[in-house]
Design an enzyme around this catalytic site. Structure first.
Site, PDB file in Angstrom:
ATOM      1  N   ASP A 102       5.148 -10.696   3.122  1.00 59.81           N
ATOM      2  CA  ASP A 102       6.592 -10.542   2.990  1.00 59.81           C
ATOM      3  C   ASP A 102       6.968  -9.305   3.825  1.00 59.81           C
ATOM      4  OD1 ASP A 102       8.981 -11.382   1.379  1.00 59.81           O
ATOM      5  OD2 ASP A 102       8.733  -9.457   0.426  1.00 59.81           O
ATOM      6  N   LYS A 122       6.536 -14.958   5.582  1.00 60.35           N
ATOM      7  CA  LYS A 122       8.014 -14.837   5.583  1.00 60.35           C
ATOM      8  C   LYS A 122       8.386 -13.824   6.656  1.00 60.35           C
ATOM      9  CE  LYS A 122       9.600 -15.215   0.814  1.00 60.35           C
ATOM     10  NZ  LYS A 122      10.083 -14.425  -0.339  1.00 60.35           N
ATOM     11  N   VAL A 153       9.559 -17.984  -3.711  1.00 63.39           N
ATOM     12  CA  VAL A 153       8.815 -19.227  -3.951  1.00 63.39           C
ATOM     13  C   VAL A 153       7.758 -19.044  -5.038  1.00 63.39           C
ATOM     14  CG1 VAL A 153       9.190 -20.159  -1.629  1.00 63.39           C
ATOM     15  CG2 VAL A 153       7.198 -18.706  -2.062  1.00 63.39           C
TER      16      VAL A 153
HETATM   17  P1  5GP Z   1       4.639  -7.603   0.731  1.00 65.48           P
HETATM   18  O1  5GP Z   1       6.113  -7.322   0.676  1.00 65.48           O
HETATM   19  O2  5GP Z   1       3.859  -6.361   0.440  1.00 65.48           O
HETATM   20  O3  5GP Z   1       4.239  -8.256   2.050  1.00 65.48           O
HETATM   21  O4  5GP Z   1       4.313  -8.682  -0.390  1.00 65.48           O
HETATM   22  C1  5GP Z   1       3.927  -8.234  -1.641  1.00 65.48           C
HETATM   23  C2  5GP Z   1       3.612  -9.317  -2.617  1.00 65.48           C
HETATM   24  O5  5GP Z   1       4.852  -9.739  -3.149  1.00 65.48           O
HETATM   25  C3  5GP Z   1       2.937 -10.581  -2.137  1.00 65.48           C
HETATM   26  O6  5GP Z   1       1.531 -10.490  -2.058  1.00 65.48           O
HETATM   27  C4  5GP Z   1       3.320 -11.524  -3.269  1.00 65.48           C
HETATM   28  O7  5GP Z   1       2.442 -11.367  -4.360  1.00 65.48           O
HETATM   29  C5  5GP Z   1       4.703 -11.017  -3.638  1.00 65.48           C
HETATM   30  N1  5GP Z   1       5.736 -11.878  -3.043  1.00 65.48           N
HETATM   31  C6  5GP Z   1       6.444 -11.716  -1.910  1.00 65.48           C
HETATM   32  N2  5GP Z   1       7.307 -12.730  -1.720  1.00 65.48           N
HETATM   33  C7  5GP Z   1       7.122 -13.575  -2.760  1.00 65.48           C
HETATM   34  C8  5GP Z   1       7.716 -14.836  -3.153  1.00 65.48           C
HETATM   35  O8  5GP Z   1       8.581 -15.439  -2.492  1.00 65.48           O
HETATM   36  N3  5GP Z   1       7.246 -15.380  -4.306  1.00 65.48           N
HETATM   37  C9  5GP Z   1       6.283 -14.792  -5.078  1.00 65.48           C
HETATM   38  N4  5GP Z   1       5.911 -15.428  -6.205  1.00 65.48           N
HETATM   39  N5  5GP Z   1       5.710 -13.621  -4.763  1.00 65.48           N
HETATM   40  C10 5GP Z   1       6.138 -13.027  -3.610  1.00 65.48           C
END
Ligand code: 5GP
Ligand code: MG
Length: 190
Positions: free
Chosen positions: A108, A136, A158
């Protein structure tokens, strides 16, 4: 029979079906198999979100590999991302001096994978590549190379196939968006 409070009440639409998911995993596993041919390597699965993806993925890679885990939990208060807490479950020889494939459910902002990557460097990994189930790109804040990925996903929250909302929905065999009005704030994200 309709079950009151059914998980499906919180689902808006299915983005990736079980069949599509298994097809993409087969494709990505083929790429990984070609990339690591002749190498021994360690797959580090980020818990809890990537456990289902990692389990399906490694079974499609016919190469000698070790499987390790790190649990990553980040606390979000409102819109502010809090500290990331990492708990490792590995033997030193599974990381130190090894080729490592870091596997997560979704990238994300990129901050979780980037922090785990830094820790793997500190632990002495010889070389690190990244593999995500979902990407994403619209949300990226931290520059990070993703070497292997199954699907790009739009900027919606999601669930399913390992991804949760407040600890639920990980066991859905498909990926879906949440129905609007379902609160996505404040729960720890793993
Ligand atoms: P980051 O922002 O550090 O790339 O993502 C952190 C974590 O947020 C991901 O590993 C995931 O566990 C959670 N995350 C990010 N986007 C989503 C989403 O759309 N759905 C879910 N269930 N978790 C998300
Ligand atoms: Mg995660």
């Amino acid at each position: 029979m309709r079950i009151e409070g059914s998980l499906h009440d919180e689902i808006d639409r299915v983005l990736f079906s079980e069949d599509e998911i298994l097809r993409e995993i087969q494709r990505v596993a083929g790429e990984i198999t070609r990339a690591y041919s002749g190498l021994e390597f360690t797959v580090v699965s980020v818990l809890k979100g990537s456990c289902i993806f990692a389990a399906d993925l490694v079974r499609k890679i016919p190469l000698p590999l070790s499987l390790s885990f790190v649990s990553a939990e980040s606390y979000h208060a409102g819109t502010v991302a809090g500290a990331l807490s990492l708990r490792w479950l590995h033997a030193d020889e599974e990381i130190c001096g090894r080729h490592v494939l870091l596997v997560d459910d979704i990238v994300d902002s990129g901050s979780t994978l980037s922090a785990i990557r830094d820790e793997l460097v500190r632990l002495g990994a010889f070389e690190i590549r990244t593999c995500v189930f979902l990407d994403k790109p619209a949300r990226r804040k931290v520059a990070l190379t993703i070497d292997f990925r199954c699907f790009e996903v739009e900027d919606v929250f999601v669930v399913g196939y390992g991804l949760d909302h407040a600890g639920r929905h990980r066991n859905l065999p498909f990926v879906a968006s949440l129905r609007s009005g379902t609160s996505v704030a404040a729960a720890p994200r793993e």
